[in-house]
Scaffold this motif. Sequence first.
Motif, PDB file in Angstrom:
ATOM      1  N   PRO A  48       4.640 -32.956  16.834  1.00  0.00           N
ATOM      2  CA  PRO A  48       5.305 -33.463  18.042  1.00  0.00           C
ATOM      3  C   PRO A  48       4.825 -32.818  19.341  1.00  0.00           C
ATOM      4  N   PRO A  49       4.637 -31.478  19.399  1.00  0.00           N
ATOM      5  CA  PRO A  49       4.134 -30.914  20.660  1.00  0.00           C
ATOM      6  C   PRO A  49       2.724 -31.400  21.006  1.00  0.00           C
ATOM      7  N   ALA A  50       1.893 -31.650  19.998  1.00  0.00           N
ATOM      8  CA  ALA A  50       0.543 -32.176  20.249  1.00  0.00           C
ATOM      9  C   ALA A  50       0.636 -33.564  20.873  1.00  0.00           C
ATOM     10  N   ARG A  51       1.564 -34.377  20.375  1.00  0.00           N
ATOM     11  CA  ARG A  51       1.736 -35.730  20.941  1.00  0.00           C
ATOM     12  C   ARG A  51       2.178 -35.646  22.395  1.00  0.00           C
ATOM     13  N   ILE A  52       3.080 -34.740  22.696  1.00  0.00           N
ATOM     14  CA  ILE A  52       3.558 -34.574  24.081  1.00  0.00           C
ATOM     15  C   ILE A  52       2.418 -34.143  24.988  1.00  0.00           C
ATOM     16  N   VAL A  53       1.656 -33.149  24.548  1.00  0.00           N
ATOM     17  CA  VAL A  53       0.589 -32.590  25.395  1.00  0.00           C
ATOM     18  C   VAL A  53      -0.508 -33.615  25.677  1.00  0.00           C
ATOM     19  N   GLY A  58      -2.932 -38.362  29.488  1.00  0.00           N
ATOM     20  CA  GLY A  58      -3.239 -39.786  29.517  1.00  0.00           C
ATOM     21  C   GLY A  58      -3.740 -40.357  28.201  1.00  0.00           C
ATOM     22  N   ALA A  59      -3.490 -39.652  27.104  1.00  0.00           N
ATOM     23  CA  ALA A  59      -3.935 -40.121  25.782  1.00  0.00           C
ATOM     24  C   ALA A  59      -2.706 -40.242  24.873  1.00  0.00           C
ATOM     25  N   THR A  60      -2.940 -40.660  23.645  1.00  0.00           N
ATOM     26  CA  THR A  60      -1.825 -40.779  22.711  1.00  0.00           C
ATOM     27  C   THR A  60      -2.247 -40.373  21.305  1.00  0.00           C
ATOM     28  N   LEU A  61      -1.292 -39.820  20.594  1.00  0.00           N
ATOM     29  CA  LEU A  61      -1.457 -39.521  19.173  1.00  0.00           C
ATOM     30  C   LEU A  61      -0.355 -40.183  18.358  1.00  0.00           C
ATOM     31  N   ASP A  62       0.324 -41.134  18.967  1.00  0.00           N
ATOM     32  CA  ASP A  62       1.468 -41.758  18.308  1.00  0.00           C
ATOM     33  C   ASP A  62       1.093 -42.471  17.016  1.00  0.00           C
TER      34      ASP A  62
END
Length: 146
Positions: A48-53, A58-62
């Motif tokens: 979750p913190p990686a997704r936030i960062v 301007g990118a996504t890991l969702d």
Amino acid sequence: MAVKRVLLVCTGNTCRSPMAEALLTVKETGLEVKSAGMQALAGSSAAPPARIVVREHGATLDEHHAERLTRSLLEWADLVWTMTQAQALQIKQQYPEHENKITTLASAGGFHEDITDPVGGDLDAYRRTAGQINQMLERIEWGREL
């Protein structure tokens, strides 16, 4: 050789290499970029913190799902960048036929340090790691032969 495909590798493929994949994808749209983990639990989501960062950049890991490093991924890649020297050495030992394309992300950016693993850390730890990755990506001379 023109570089078209870059594989980023870390341990679990939930923090560093997915963040590097997302950050590189934002910077270099002409490249195909994937990430994998040497000990990844296939299908795991990004931390979750990686997704936030990465969202802050301007990118996504969702949609990210962890993938374990395989021979076929190494064959796909023109370059393989690991997060640590130890990871690069281990992959070179396991897959000596791919040794010439494996190095650390730090080396590619002219640095000589490992990328800090933020796993278990707070959001600021992930931000520091993303900053470290970005600093290295910005130093890579994309116009020259990598």
